[in-house]
Design a protein around this motif. Structure first.
Motif, PDB file in Angstrom:
ATOM      1  N   GLY A 185     -60.062  50.231  13.102  1.00 32.32           N
ATOM      2  CA  GLY A 185     -59.128  49.308  13.737  1.00 32.32           C
ATOM      3  C   GLY A 185     -58.106  48.723  12.772  1.00 32.32           C
ATOM      4  O   GLY A 185     -56.968  48.450  13.159  1.00 32.32           O
ATOM      5  N   GLN A 186     -58.493  48.535  11.502  1.00 27.94           N
ATOM      6  CA  GLN A 186     -57.551  47.997  10.524  1.00 27.94           C
ATOM      7  C   GLN A 186     -56.404  48.985  10.293  1.00 27.94           C
ATOM      8  O   GLN A 186     -55.250  48.594  10.218  1.00 27.94           O
ATOM      9  N   GLU A 201     -55.481  51.278  12.423  1.00 32.56           N
ATOM     10  CA  GLU A 201     -54.724  51.446  13.665  1.00 32.56           C
ATOM     11  C   GLU A 201     -53.779  50.279  13.884  1.00 32.56           C
ATOM     12  O   GLU A 201     -52.624  50.465  14.300  1.00 32.56           O
ATOM     13  N   ALA A 202     -54.262  49.063  13.622  1.00 35.90           N
ATOM     14  CA  ALA A 202     -53.395  47.893  13.771  1.00 35.90           C
ATOM     15  C   ALA A 202     -52.193  48.022  12.846  1.00 35.90           C
ATOM     16  O   ALA A 202     -51.056  47.755  13.234  1.00 35.90           O
ATOM     17  N   ALA A 203     -52.447  48.463  11.603  1.00 34.77           N
ATOM     18  CA  ALA A 203     -51.350  48.619  10.641  1.00 34.77           C
ATOM     19  C   ALA A 203     -50.378  49.702  11.109  1.00 34.77           C
ATOM     20  O   ALA A 203     -49.164  49.540  11.015  1.00 34.77           O
ATOM     21  N   THR A 204     -50.922  50.780  11.636  1.00 31.43           N
ATOM     22  CA  THR A 204     -50.070  51.883  12.091  1.00 31.43           C
ATOM     23  C   THR A 204     -49.133  51.448  13.208  1.00 31.43           C
ATOM     24  O   THR A 204     -47.923  51.676  13.136  1.00 31.43           O
ATOM     25  N   VAL A 205     -49.681  50.794  14.236  1.00 34.24           N
ATOM     26  CA  VAL A 205     -48.805  50.427  15.358  1.00 34.24           C
ATOM     27  C   VAL A 205     -47.816  49.334  14.974  1.00 34.24           C
ATOM     28  O   VAL A 205     -46.778  49.194  15.609  1.00 34.24           O
ATOM     29  N   LEU A 206     -48.131  48.580  13.910  1.00 29.22           N
ATOM     30  CA  LEU A 206     -47.158  47.584  13.459  1.00 29.22           C
ATOM     31  C   LEU A 206     -46.058  48.223  12.615  1.00 29.22           C
ATOM     32  O   LEU A 206     -45.095  47.558  12.242  1.00 29.22           O
ATOM     33  N   GLY A 207     -46.220  49.504  12.304  1.00 32.70           N
ATOM     34  CA  GLY A 207     -45.154  50.224  11.612  1.00 32.70           C
ATOM     35  C   GLY A 207     -45.304  50.308  10.107  1.00 32.70           C
ATOM     36  O   GLY A 207     -44.422  50.833   9.426  1.00 32.70           O
ATOM     37  N   PHE A 208     -46.432  49.812   9.559  1.00 29.06           N
ATOM     38  CA  PHE A 208     -46.621  49.908   8.114  1.00 29.06           C
ATOM     39  C   PHE A 208     -46.745  51.372   7.706  1.00 29.06           C
ATOM     40  O   PHE A 208     -47.355  52.168   8.415  1.00 29.06           O
ATOM     41  N   GLN A 236     -48.129  51.200   2.353  1.00 28.68           N
ATOM     42  CA  GLN A 236     -48.243  49.765   2.654  1.00 28.68           C
ATOM     43  C   GLN A 236     -49.619  49.462   3.230  1.00 28.68           C
ATOM     44  O   GLN A 236     -50.243  48.464   2.878  1.00 28.68           O
ATOM     45  N   LYS A 250     -51.643  46.935   1.041  1.00 32.61           N
ATOM     46  CA  LYS A 250     -51.616  45.583   1.600  1.00 32.61           C
ATOM     47  C   LYS A 250     -52.857  45.268   2.438  1.00 32.61           C
ATOM     48  O   LYS A 250     -53.358  44.154   2.414  1.00 32.61           O
ATOM     49  N   ILE A 251     -53.296  46.254   3.194  1.00 30.80           N
ATOM     50  CA  ILE A 251     -54.349  45.978   4.176  1.00 30.80           C
ATOM     51  C   ILE A 251     -55.724  46.435   3.692  1.00 30.80           C
ATOM     52  O   ILE A 251     -56.685  45.670   3.721  1.00 30.80           O
TER      53      ILE A 251
END
Ligand SMILES: Nc1ncnc2c1ncn2[C@@H]1O[C@H](COP(=O)(O)OP(=O)(O)O)[C@@H](O)[C@H]1O
Ligand SMILES: [Mg+2]
Lengths: 223, 252
Positions: A123-124, A126-133, A137, A141-142
């Motif tokens: 999920g970490q 995936e959340a980063a992916t959909v936010l465009g990172f 990054q 960052k994550i």
């Protein structure tokens, strides 16, 4: 009294090599460990198998043996004499020690890092992916900051072990603290040098532990 | 009619998706117009999450076409280039069932990080957007808190704020209240209702039937990888035509 004083002087002379082995090993083996863990997790089967083998062999054989192999290997296997190499203040004994320690500790760190990276939830990412990172990054960052927190206890263990393992460099006659202690002990026919050396190792680890505890605490603001 | 076409935010045409031998999406087609709220309901395992994940680039479809905000994400199963895909990602937001907030970032940083580092907004601008969103989510005083110190409902509202921050054209919700204790769902549902009033385009997978009926314009009932029935929210809930829909709704 005089004996104790000369013991202290000798041990302190050895101490700078001990500390040298410690820091150089950390500086090189942590990044190498990250790379090895990446290789170990590679989706390309052959790459992952090679790194798995690397880890398995370096963790499965004595570090002392690895030290001897790195030092004597080039000459006995390839007939190359590296004994005269000198980089700045470092002779080949010391360089071989750093190489062997780095290769060995990288294998341990790699497995620790792999555990940490694989414990991250999908999920970490995936959340980063959909936010465009970007992938970089996301990683820096994550993922990495969270992995650092998770692996710190295991990494601390290795670092404390490393302080003590530096004494293995004695096998290559590197004039680190333990070599000096052995020499002083046999010259004086006394165990006092060993006891003093033990106190030094323990003091070093007290400092290391204090620092690591601080770092751990600085990351305890989240869970 | 080009005008109405222009106002279609999401268009999915005959999308198929398998995991190994298991065909999870068996030809799904749907359109979502600007300002429309579509609820997706159906039994567990029906492919609702997979559909959302395909629309949000987290899964690759095998065949079919997906168009978001006028940009073609994929056509016949082959995808656009990375650059356009990145652009498309800035056109939607996704709210996960289990939030997936970044635990090492404060609430504020969770919301502003992508604004600053992906959308290249200034810190001041990002802070403004964040402040405005937290007011809307009734979480102003939590700006500097960390996710682990928030209730599930508060965490989900932060994740909605995070999804809204980049001003997307459409937001997808995958069971936004399913991980929450019943008493915490209300705050989240209220926020989503507010967004509906503001004409935010939304696709919401949910098991909250009365919420779906009240807030959605349209409901899609999915089962076994197909859309079994769809219609206006009120009609579908009060007067389902298909047997499978009736059987499913009877359970609520
Ligand atoms: N990554 C995956 N790999 C294999 N099977 C999956 C994967 N994701 C979902 N599935 C399967 O696809 C089917 C649909 O799942 P899902 O889309 O999560 O349904 P829903 O959200 O409607 O409950 C289920 O049978 C599920 O086990
Ligand atoms: Mg689901």
């Amino acid at each position: 009294m005089q004996a104790l004083q000369s013991t202290l002087i000798q041990l302190v002379q050895g101490l700078k090599f001990t500390i040298g082995i410690f820091f150089f090993t950390l500086i090189f083996s942590i990044p190498l460990g990250l790379l090895v863990s990446k290789g170990r997790m590679s989706k390309i089967r052959i790459v992952s198998v090679i790194f798995q083998l690397y880890i398995s062999i370096l963790r499965g054989t004595p570090l002392m043996l690895q030290l001897l192999l790195v030092y004597f290997g080039p000459y006995y296997i390839f007939g190359v004499n590296l004994g005269s190499i000198q980089i700045g203040p470092f002779n080949y004994r010391f360089i071989a020690t750093i190489i062997a320690f780095t290769l060995n500790y990288a294998a341990y760190f790699a497995e620790i890092f792999r555990g940490g990276i694989q414990s991250m939830s999908k999920g970490q990412y995936e959340a980063a992916t959909v936010l465009g990172f970007s992938r970089m990054q996301t990683y820096f960052k994550i993922i990495l900051p969270q992995v650092v927190k998770r692996v710190l206890p295991s990494v601390s263990n290795e670092i404390i072990t490393l302080v003590k393992d530096t004494s293995l460099a004695q096998v290559l006659s590197v004039t680190e603290m333990f070599t000096k202690a052995s020499a002083a002990a046999s010259a004086q026919v006394s165990v006092i040098p060993f006891i003093v050396a033990g106190a030094f190792y323990y003091a070093m680890n007290l400092i290391v532990e204090t620092i690591l505890n601080r770092v751990e605490k600085s990351m305890s603001y989240y869970s | 009619m080009p005008d109405t076409e222009k106002d279609i935010v999401l268009e999915i045409t005959d999308v198929h998706k398998s995991f190994g031998d298991l065909e999870v999406l068996k030809g799904i087609s749907a359109k979502v117009g600007r300002g429309e709220v579509v609820a997706v309901i159906g039994p567990s395992g029906g492919g609702k999450s997979t559909l959302l994940r395909c629309a949000t680039t987290l899964e690759r479809v095998d065949s079919g076409r997906i168009v978001i905000g006028g940009d073609v994400l994929c056509e016949n199963g082959s995808y656009c280039d990375k650059k356009l895909e990145k652009e498309i990602r800035s056109k939607f937001g996704l709210v996960f069932q289990n939030f997936n907030l970044f635990p090492h970032f404060s609430v504020k940083r969770n919301i502003t990080e992508a604004l600053i580092h992906v959308h290249k907004k200034s810190r001041e601008e990002a802070d403004d957007i964040c402040k405005h969103l937290l007011e809307k989510m009734d979480l102003v005083e939590k700006a500097d808190a960390y996710p682990c110190n928030l209730s599930g409902g508060q965490q989900q509202r932060v994740s909605i704020a995070r999804a809204l921050a980049t001003n997307p054209e459409i937001i997808f919700f995958d069971e936004p209240t399913s991980a929450l204790d019943p008493e915490l769902t209300k705050g989240v549902l209220t926020v989503i209702k507010e967004l509906a009033k503001e004409k935010m385009t939304m696709v919401i997978v949910t098991h909250e039937m009365s919420f779906a009926r009240d807030v959605a314009d349209r409901i899609v009932f999915m089962d076994g990888g197909v859309i079994v029935e769809e219609g206006s929210a009120y009609d579908l809930v009060t007067n389902p035509r298909q047997e499978r829909t009736k059987a499913f709704l009877a359970g609520y």
